[in-house]
Design an enzyme around this catalytic site. Sequence first.
Site, short mmCIF file in Angstrom:
data_model
loop_
_atom_site.label_atom_id
_atom_site.label_comp_id
_atom_site.label_asym_id
_atom_site.label_seq_id
_atom_site.Cartn_x
_atom_site.Cartn_y
_atom_site.Cartn_z
N LYS A 1 -51.97 53.83 -76.37
CA LYS A 1 -50.59 54.31 -75.91
C LYS A 1 -50.47 53.52 -74.52
O LYS A 1 -51.06 53.08 -73.90
CB LYS A 1 -51.33 55.79 -75.39
CG LYS A 1 -50.12 56.77 -74.84
CD LYS A 1 -49.75 57.53 -76.26
CE LYS A 1 -48.14 57.77 -75.85
NZ LYS A 1 -47.15 56.84 -76.13
N LYS B 1 -56.15 54.63 -67.51
CA LYS B 1 -55.38 55.86 -67.14
C LYS B 1 -55.40 56.83 -68.33
O LYS B 1 -55.55 58.07 -67.86
CB LYS B 1 -53.83 55.43 -67.21
CG LYS B 1 -52.76 56.47 -66.45
CD LYS B 1 -51.37 55.83 -66.80
CE LYS B 1 -51.04 54.73 -66.15
NZ LYS B 1 -49.57 54.49 -66.16
N LYS C 1 -49.81 48.30 -74.80
CA LYS C 1 -48.85 47.96 -73.97
C LYS C 1 -48.12 46.72 -74.81
O LYS C 1 -48.63 46.07 -75.44
CB LYS C 1 -48.98 47.29 -72.76
CG LYS C 1 -47.86 47.37 -71.83
CD LYS C 1 -47.61 48.94 -71.11
CE LYS C 1 -46.60 49.17 -70.26
NZ LYS C 1 -46.83 50.40 -69.48
N SER D 1 -46.40 62.28 -72.59
CA SER D 1 -46.49 61.72 -74.02
C SER D 1 -47.27 62.31 -75.01
O SER D 1 -47.04 62.52 -76.20
CB SER D 1 -46.67 60.05 -73.97
OG SER D 1 -45.67 59.56 -73.29
N1 LIG Z 1 -41.28 55.31 -67.23
C1 LIG Z 1 -42.17 55.90 -67.19
O1 LIG Z 1 -42.56 56.94 -67.83
C2 LIG Z 1 -43.28 55.17 -66.51
C3 LIG Z 1 -44.59 55.57 -66.60
C4 LIG Z 1 -45.64 55.02 -66.09
C5 LIG Z 1 -45.58 53.87 -65.19
N2 LIG Z 1 -44.26 53.30 -65.11
C6 LIG Z 1 -44.06 52.16 -64.22
O2 LIG Z 1 -43.16 52.38 -63.19
C7 LIG Z 1 -42.30 51.26 -62.78
C8 LIG Z 1 -41.10 51.64 -62.76
O3 LIG Z 1 -40.73 51.93 -64.30
P1 LIG Z 1 -39.49 52.69 -64.60
O4 LIG Z 1 -39.54 53.35 -65.94
O5 LIG Z 1 -38.80 53.49 -63.41
O6 LIG Z 1 -38.31 51.45 -64.91
P2 LIG Z 1 -36.77 51.30 -64.63
O7 LIG Z 1 -36.29 50.23 -65.19
O8 LIG Z 1 -36.13 52.79 -65.06
O9 LIG Z 1 -36.44 51.40 -63.05
C9 LIG Z 1 -36.90 50.34 -62.24
C10 LIG Z 1 -36.26 50.28 -60.96
O10 LIG Z 1 -36.96 49.34 -60.06
C11 LIG Z 1 -35.67 48.75 -59.37
N3 LIG Z 1 -36.04 47.46 -58.80
C12 LIG Z 1 -36.52 46.39 -59.55
N4 LIG Z 1 -36.98 45.39 -58.74
C13 LIG Z 1 -36.69 45.89 -57.46
C14 LIG Z 1 -37.05 45.17 -56.06
N5 LIG Z 1 -37.47 44.30 -55.88
N6 LIG Z 1 -36.61 46.04 -54.95
C15 LIG Z 1 -36.23 47.51 -55.17
N7 LIG Z 1 -36.39 47.96 -56.58
C16 LIG Z 1 -36.44 47.25 -57.59
C17 LIG Z 1 -34.64 48.61 -60.51
O11 LIG Z 1 -33.40 48.69 -59.84
C18 LIG Z 1 -34.74 50.16 -61.05
O12 LIG Z 1 -34.11 51.09 -60.18
C19 LIG Z 1 -42.94 50.14 -63.84
O13 LIG Z 1 -43.97 49.53 -63.14
C20 LIG Z 1 -43.43 50.93 -65.03
O14 LIG Z 1 -44.51 50.22 -65.74
C21 LIG Z 1 -43.24 53.86 -65.81
#
Ligand SMILES: NC(=O)c1ccc[n+]([C@@H]2O[C@H](COP(=O)([O-])OP(=O)(O)OC[C@H]3O[C@@H](n4cnc5c(N)ncnc54)[C@H](O)[C@@H]3O)[C@@H](O)[C@H]2O)c1
Length: 427
Positions: free
Chosen positions: A75, A99, A111, A360
Amino acid sequence: MAVVKRTSENVLLRTALANFYGAAEEMGLPDGLTDILAHSERKTCVSVPVEMDDGSIRVFEGFRVLHSSALGPGKGGVRFHQDVCMDECEALAFMMTWKCSLAGIPYGGGKGGVNCDSLKLSAKEKERIARTFAARIEPVVGAMTDVPAPDLGTDPQTMVWFTDTISKMRGRLEPAIFTGKPVSFWGARGRGAATGLGVATCAKALLDVVGAQVKGGKVTVQGFGNVGSFTAKFLHEFGMKVVAISDITGTYYCPDGLDIPKALAHAANDPKRLLTGFEKVQPGVKKMECADIFDIECEVMLPCAMEGAINAKNADKIKAKFIVEGANGPTTPEADEILAKKGVLVIPDFLANSAGVIGSYYEWCQDLSGDFWTEERYNERLVHQMTENFMRVWNYSKEHNVRMRRAAFLAAIHRVAEAVKMRGLFL
Ligand SMILES: NC(=O)c1ccc[n+]([C@@H]2O[C@H](COP(=O)([O-])OP(=O)(O)OC[C@H]3O[C@@H](n4cnc5c(N)ncnc54)[C@H](O)[C@@H]3O)[C@@H](O)[C@H]2O)c1
């Protein structure tokens, strides 16, 4: 024979391996089990040839890693980002194994991703990349083998393209292979906000357990995408004062508290869902550099953007009392040590952002059974499960006098190692 330790040039994989070896040593995991769990079961690399809108052909690289299937199907998300590489996918698959184990759900860790810049692609180009990638990884994904989900640069629409492509290739609908689909197409009510709700729930549970005030407590959130924006939304709804948010356009700071509903509406109206120009929307908001978010004094800082965001260069500047990791791997091991010396308590990613994968799991259960839940039922179960998981790790950490990251690791590794032992080495 002693374990020959793996390492990597990639900061994320180096971090994942170092954390794992440290925990394995501390819990006295036998060398054989340590070696098994330090390697991924399967690493798939595919080329993704795509015709761009201008008629040219570009060939992207796509990856899917299954780290462990000891507890169940793999997953983990699929990223569309220019820096995606095999080591990064492997590191993130590792984290998914821990996790899912810690979350108490029946999944292993996977992943994947494609090394394309999603912000520079048209919708049609993105669709062609998504469909070609799905077709090429078709042999290694399935509801009971490996179940991908959205991540950086991908969204519910991408999951529909993936599902549609594979369903058509197999000649039957396969709704449970991909999660994070829209509610109108086998998705789950509540899934879109699940990760953010879980991160915010962890921050609240932490403040509750240390006896700090939740209402009016100052927080900062780095990243305003899926995780960051919903984290900010729920913290705001819990009555906390979100004093700074940031995305790639900069940091938006207001010591009296940001108007989060306004910021959400502003980003939703931006074609790239960015906060550009928000300083002109709410009076008193100051726009600063991206990195300035770390200098702001607050109760809790929530890094919800990218890995390695808190590192040896900036950890010392951090003025928060607590860090709750919304992103995957936002704190490097060097930064972890600096923060511990400063007395900053860190809630690790694979606990704090596990609501995404728990959500999920709820979606997968609904797709397999065809019985769809209300959003209230989904959120209620999620908040309950996240608070329980948080308290389990908190109590373990107090009982064994170890930091939260270590406590979470030990509990997570133990469950996977037991499954490997029980199932044996065949295949
Ligand atoms: N979406 C999920 O359900 C989920 C679940 C668990 C973990 N994550 C993790 O969370 C993190 C974010 O995922 P997401 O789905 O929100 O991605 P996303 O693409 O929706 O958002 C990422 C955000 O980070 C910002 N960003 C990137 N670089 C930056 C910087 N240097 N300074 C400030 N802001 C910055 C972008 O502008 C955007 O707003 C990742 O590490 C991802 O692996 C996501």
